[in-house]
Write a protein that holds these residues in place. Structure first.
Motif, PDB file in Angstrom:
ATOM      1  N   ASN A 149      -3.802  46.783  24.915  1.00 43.86           N
ATOM      2  CA  ASN A 149      -4.621  46.735  26.135  1.00 43.86           C
ATOM      3  C   ASN A 149      -5.576  47.929  26.077  1.00 43.86           C
ATOM      4  O   ASN A 149      -5.155  49.073  26.253  1.00 43.86           O
ATOM      5  CB  ASN A 149      -3.724  46.824  27.373  1.00 43.86           C
ATOM      6  CG  ASN A 149      -4.540  46.886  28.659  1.00 43.86           C
ATOM      7  OD1 ASN A 149      -5.770  46.831  28.625  1.00 43.86           O
ATOM      8  ND2 ASN A 149      -3.858  47.009  29.791  1.00 43.86           N
ATOM      9  N   GLY A 153      -3.851  52.828  31.192  1.00 42.71           N
ATOM     10  CA  GLY A 153      -3.734  54.295  31.286  1.00 42.71           C
ATOM     11  C   GLY A 153      -5.077  54.989  31.227  1.00 42.71           C
ATOM     12  O   GLY A 153      -5.980  54.709  32.014  1.00 42.71           O
ATOM     13  N   THR A 181      -6.802  43.005  23.528  1.00 47.22           N
ATOM     14  CA  THR A 181      -6.993  41.994  24.580  1.00 47.22           C
ATOM     15  C   THR A 181      -8.384  42.098  25.206  1.00 47.22           C
ATOM     16  O   THR A 181      -8.969  43.180  25.282  1.00 47.22           O
ATOM     17  CB  THR A 181      -5.916  42.101  25.675  1.00 47.22           C
ATOM     18  OG1 THR A 181      -6.002  43.398  26.253  1.00 47.22           O
ATOM     19  CG2 THR A 181      -4.529  41.898  25.114  1.00 47.22           C
ATOM     20  N   GLY A 208       0.873  49.864  29.141  1.00 46.33           N
ATOM     21  CA  GLY A 208       1.853  50.326  30.126  1.00 46.33           C
ATOM     22  C   GLY A 208       2.841  49.236  30.503  1.00 46.33           C
ATOM     23  O   GLY A 208       2.982  48.228  29.808  1.00 46.33           O
ATOM     24  N   GLY A 210       2.674  47.118  32.893  1.00 40.97           N
ATOM     25  CA  GLY A 210       2.000  45.860  33.217  1.00 40.97           C
ATOM     26  C   GLY A 210       1.772  45.042  31.959  1.00 40.97           C
ATOM     27  O   GLY A 210       1.942  43.818  31.951  1.00 40.97           O
ATOM     28  N   MET A 211       1.408  45.721  30.895  1.00 39.19           N
ATOM     29  CA  MET A 211       1.151  45.035  29.630  1.00 39.19           C
ATOM     30  C   MET A 211       2.475  44.524  29.043  1.00 39.19           C
ATOM     31  O   MET A 211       2.555  43.410  28.525  1.00 39.19           O
ATOM     32  CB  MET A 211       0.468  46.019  28.678  1.00 39.19           C
ATOM     33  CG  MET A 211      -0.053  45.403  27.430  1.00 39.19           C
ATOM     34  SD  MET A 211      -1.309  44.155  27.762  1.00 39.19           S
ATOM     35  CE  MET A 211      -1.526  43.506  26.129  1.00 39.19           C
ATOM     36  N   GLU A 214       3.369  41.419  30.817  1.00 44.27           N
ATOM     37  CA  GLU A 214       2.586  40.264  30.333  1.00 44.27           C
ATOM     38  C   GLU A 214       3.233  39.653  29.089  1.00 44.27           C
ATOM     39  O   GLU A 214       3.394  38.438  28.981  1.00 44.27           O
ATOM     40  CB  GLU A 214       1.205  40.770  29.912  1.00 44.27           C
ATOM     41  CG  GLU A 214       0.100  40.209  30.696  1.00 44.27           C
ATOM     42  CD  GLU A 214      -1.236  40.410  30.002  1.00 44.27           C
ATOM     43  OE1 GLU A 214      -1.402  39.964  28.862  1.00 44.27           O
ATOM     44  OE2 GLU A 214      -2.113  41.002  30.637  1.00 44.27           O
ATOM     45  N   SER A 252      -0.090  53.945  32.417  1.00 42.86           N
ATOM     46  CA  SER A 252      -0.164  54.986  33.441  1.00 42.86           C
ATOM     47  C   SER A 252       1.202  55.553  33.807  1.00 42.86           C
ATOM     48  O   SER A 252       1.335  56.742  34.066  1.00 42.86           O
ATOM     49  CB  SER A 252      -0.817  54.417  34.698  1.00 42.86           C
ATOM     50  OG  SER A 252      -2.105  53.964  34.396  1.00 42.86           O
ATOM     51  N   ARG A 316      -8.520  51.830  40.005  1.00 46.17           N
ATOM     52  CA  ARG A 316      -8.175  51.787  38.584  1.00 46.17           C
ATOM     53  C   ARG A 316      -9.038  52.726  37.736  1.00 46.17           C
ATOM     54  O   ARG A 316      -8.574  53.292  36.762  1.00 46.17           O
ATOM     55  CB  ARG A 316      -8.319  50.364  38.049  1.00 46.17           C
ATOM     56  CG  ARG A 316      -7.035  49.634  38.120  1.00 46.17           C
ATOM     57  CD  ARG A 316      -6.852  48.582  37.061  1.00 46.17           C
ATOM     58  NE  ARG A 316      -5.440  48.239  37.023  1.00 46.17           N
ATOM     59  CZ  ARG A 316      -4.581  48.774  36.185  1.00 46.17           C
ATOM     60  NH1 ARG A 316      -4.984  49.630  35.279  1.00 46.17           N
ATOM     61  NH2 ARG A 316      -3.312  48.455  36.234  1.00 46.17           N
ATOM     62  N   ARG A 322      -4.660  57.598  39.874  1.00 49.92           N
ATOM     63  CA  ARG A 322      -4.772  56.722  41.054  1.00 49.92           C
ATOM     64  C   ARG A 322      -3.447  56.644  41.806  1.00 49.92           C
ATOM     65  O   ARG A 322      -3.425  56.541  43.027  1.00 49.92           O
ATOM     66  CB  ARG A 322      -5.237  55.318  40.642  1.00 49.92           C
ATOM     67  CG  ARG A 322      -4.213  54.501  39.863  1.00 49.92           C
ATOM     68  CD  ARG A 322      -4.839  53.226  39.300  1.00 49.92           C
ATOM     69  NE  ARG A 322      -3.887  52.328  38.658  1.00 49.92           N
ATOM     70  CZ  ARG A 322      -3.443  52.465  37.408  1.00 49.92           C
ATOM     71  NH1 ARG A 322      -3.849  53.488  36.672  1.00 49.92           N
ATOM     72  NH2 ARG A 322      -2.601  51.597  36.900  1.00 49.92           N
ATOM     73  N   GLU A 514       2.861  45.098  38.887  1.00 49.41           N
ATOM     74  CA  GLU A 514       1.961  43.985  39.210  1.00 49.41           C
ATOM     75  C   GLU A 514       2.205  43.592  40.661  1.00 49.41           C
ATOM     76  O   GLU A 514       3.354  43.580  41.116  1.00 49.41           O
ATOM     77  CB  GLU A 514       2.246  42.784  38.307  1.00 49.41           C
ATOM     78  CG  GLU A 514       2.116  43.075  36.825  1.00 49.41           C
ATOM     79  CD  GLU A 514       0.714  43.510  36.424  1.00 49.41           C
ATOM     80  OE1 GLU A 514      -0.230  42.730  36.619  1.00 49.41           O
ATOM     81  OE2 GLU A 514       0.555  44.641  35.938  1.00 49.41           O
TER      82      GLU A 514
END
Ligand SMILES: CCCCCCCCCCCCC/C=C/[C@@H](O)[C@H](COP(=O)(O)O)NC(=O)CCCCC
Ligand SMILES: Nc1ncnc2c1ncn2[C@@H]1O[C@H](COP(=O)(O)OP(=O)(O)O)[C@@H](O)[C@H]1O
Ligand SMILES: [Ca+2]
Length: 547
Positions: A149, A153, A181, A208, A210-211, A214, A252, A316, A322, A514
């Protein structure tokens, strides 16, 4: 150390010193030959010289071996050519072994040692013997599918992979197909429908949580689809995936990597992947009324962590900072949520969230097969009885693992297990801002974050949550029967006048980073036995491996 039969034993030169070098099926060791006729000095009387000159590397931690070509510039032609490099001056035949070296804080580094041989025949014999031992390590991956990704981060995923990881894979002779990606869910969709998974021994995620999520969703869905398993049925037994997932942290929070490996260091993770380390993980399935929503392996958080995530998604561009900004903002907003949680408590044999046992690679509790867990069962009358808690909460969190990360090195639930088939359900009831701050700060130090009257924690196999605004009429009537008649009247007005100013506040779920907008959910922890092959690579605790 158990005595192993020697496969090869020679006197070779290492860094200009003559060493006894031994290869067994488990270890490669070299020890400086101490000349007993040498005058004894203060340094070697007590042995430090000998100890300092003695090394032992487990074969399973050898990354690679290669014949060494030692070149240096020739003075007359200005070109590089091979010359003898042995300080003892007697040979030019050498081989180099790359191996794992443990450093501080669970970090691993790749070290090298070059061993000089008196002749080529012996050199080739050593290279051959070590290669043969490495070939026996069949758990090591040979072909990997890598997804990067580029936006996770600090947007350094590509650079981290190219500069720190690819050279290690290449040294270990691992071949890779790399996909950078181009959009969210690119990796998930590719895994689900296109990727030729038979070609690979594992999938690597550079990003991270989230990836990771996925990729996990892609693999799980593909496996269930290929096997005709309906994911929408909450009671369905899921089929294990045949591929492992390795994580190179470039996100992140990187909590899945940190909580399994002990640090978020790309080189350490790459080395764990190369040696074929693996760790089963619990996976929670999240449904709403028999509709499948998502899987989760780290945090499922409603209220505080859901709101932090919702706010942080708009920032983001700030990168990992963040979360700090949104964390402060959400903390100051001090919103609370009303609802009902029901849960099925875990069996006593898997410990409790406050027993101070830390789950490590090879953890006794996680290693118990489910049949044995049944034998160990403590007779618990409440075991199969759903428990119900209603109230006003600042946060409702379920942690399938400790959720340790750099912001909170011991995590949301320090004693949660990686693969015990349970999650720790943490309820933070409405309290003052100061009390909530005290609770949050305890995530960053050694104090017990559960030791507050407004915090409850349970080890569970399943749970359900219904926010008050989604409760059915019968649930509300039950609740109202418990409350006063004036409350009943007030609730009736609110239900009938949706636009009134006291409309309930809604949060959403933070599911491994997510956003899950559904309030009411049903969650089941899939026992690790179902997921023993769907595992991140690169995640054993070095403390255990060292022992
Ligand atoms: C005033 C002092 C406050 C200190 C609070 C510290 C509490 C930290 C607990 C962290 C729990 C982290 C759980 C992990 C969640 C991740 O899956 C998720 C996504 O990660 P990634 O995809 O890598 O970005 N991260 C978060 O939801 C961030 C939570 C940060 C909360 C401050
Ligand atoms: N090429 C891409 N462009 C935009 N989003 C992406 C891309 N690849 C993956 N994503 C999404 O980015 C989100 C965050 O990814 P992650 O690697 O976890 O970073 P972070 O830790 O910074 O949140 C995930 O939801 C993932 O699906
Ligand atoms: Ca668990």
């Amino acid at each position: 150390m158990e005595k192993q039969p020697r496969l090869l034993c020679s006197q070779l030169s290492v860094g200009g010193r003559v060493c006894d070098v031994t290869l067994s099926s488990s270890f490669l060791s070299w020890r400086e030959v101490v000349d007993s006729s040498k005058k004894r000095t203060a340094a070697n009387v007590y042995g430090p010289l000998k100890a300092a000159g003695s090394h032992c590397v487990p074969v399973c931690e050898i990354i690679a071996i290669q014949e060494t070509e030692e070149d240096c510039p020739s003075t007359n032609v200005g070109k590089w050519q091979k010359v003898p490099q042995n300080p003892a001056g007697s040979n030019q035949h050498a081989f180099t072994v790359s191996y794992v070296e443990r450093t501080l804080k669970h970090r691993w580094r790749c070290s090298e040692v070059t061993l000089h041989c008196p002749d080529r025949k012996l050199c080739l014999q050593w290279v051959q013997a070590i290669r043969e031992q490495l070939a026996l390590l069949t758990i090591r991956p040979k072909r990997l599918l890598v997804y990067i990704n580029p936006h996770g981060g600090k947007q350094r995923g590509k650079r981290i992979y190219e500069q720190k990881v690819a050279p290690i894979f290449s040294r270990a002779s691992i071949t890779t197909d790399v996909i950078v990606t181009e959009r969210a869910n690119h990796a998930r969709d590719h895994l689900k429908t296109e990727a030729d998974l038979k070609k690979y021994d594992g999938v690597v995620c550079v990003g991270g949580d989230g990836m990771f999520s996925e990729i996990m969703h892609g693999l799980i869905s593909r496996t269930q689809c290929d096997s005709g398993v309906d994911q929408s049925c909450a009671d369905e037994t899921l089929i294990p995936c045949g591929l492992r997932i390795g994580i190179i942290p470039a996100g992140s929070t990187d909590c899945i990597c940190y909580a399994t490996v002990g640090c978020n260091d790309p080189v350490t993770s790459a080395l764990h992947i190369v040696v074929g380390d693996s760790q089963p993980l619990d996976v929670c399935s999240v449904h709403q009324n028999n509709a499948f929503l998502r899987y989760s392996v780290s945090l499922l958080g409603y209220g505080f962590y859901g709101d932090v995530l919702m706010d942080s998604e708009r920032k983001r561009w700030m990168g990992p900072a963040r979360y700090d900004i949104s964390g402060v903002k959400t903390f100051l907003s001090h919103r609370y949520y009303e609802g009902t949680i029901s849960f099925l408590p875990a069996d006593g044999s898997v410990g409790t969230p406050r027993d101070k046992i830390q789950c490590r690679s090879g953890c006794n509790i996680c290693q118990l097969p489910s049949a044995d867990k049944a034998v160990y069962k403590v007779e618990d009358k409440n075991k199969d009885v759903w428990q119900v808690i209603r109230g006003k909460f600042l946060a409702i969190n379920a942690a399938c693992m400790s959720c340790a990360c750099p912001r909170s090195p011991k995590g949301l639930s320090p004693s949660a297990h990686l693969a015990d088939g349970t999650a720790d359900l943490i309820l933070v009831r409405k309290c003052s801002r100061l009390d909530f701050l005290r609770h949050l700060l305890r995530h960053t130090n050694k104090n017990d974050q559960f030791d507050h009257p407004f915090v409850e924690v349970y080890r569970v196999r399943q749970f359900r949550f219904t926010p008050r605004y989604q409760e059915t009429d019968s649930e509300l009537d039950l609740r109202e029967a418990e409350g006063s008649s004036s409350k009943h009247f007030f609730t009736q007005i609110c239900r009938e006048h949706q636009a009134c100013s006291c409309a309930p506040t809604h949060s959403s779920w933070n599911c491994d980073g997510e956003i899950l907008p559904h309030g009411a959910i049903q969650v089941s922890v899939q026992g690790e036995q179902k997921w023993s092959k769907n595992i991140p690579m690169g995640n054993s605790s070095s403390e255990v491996v060292q022992s």
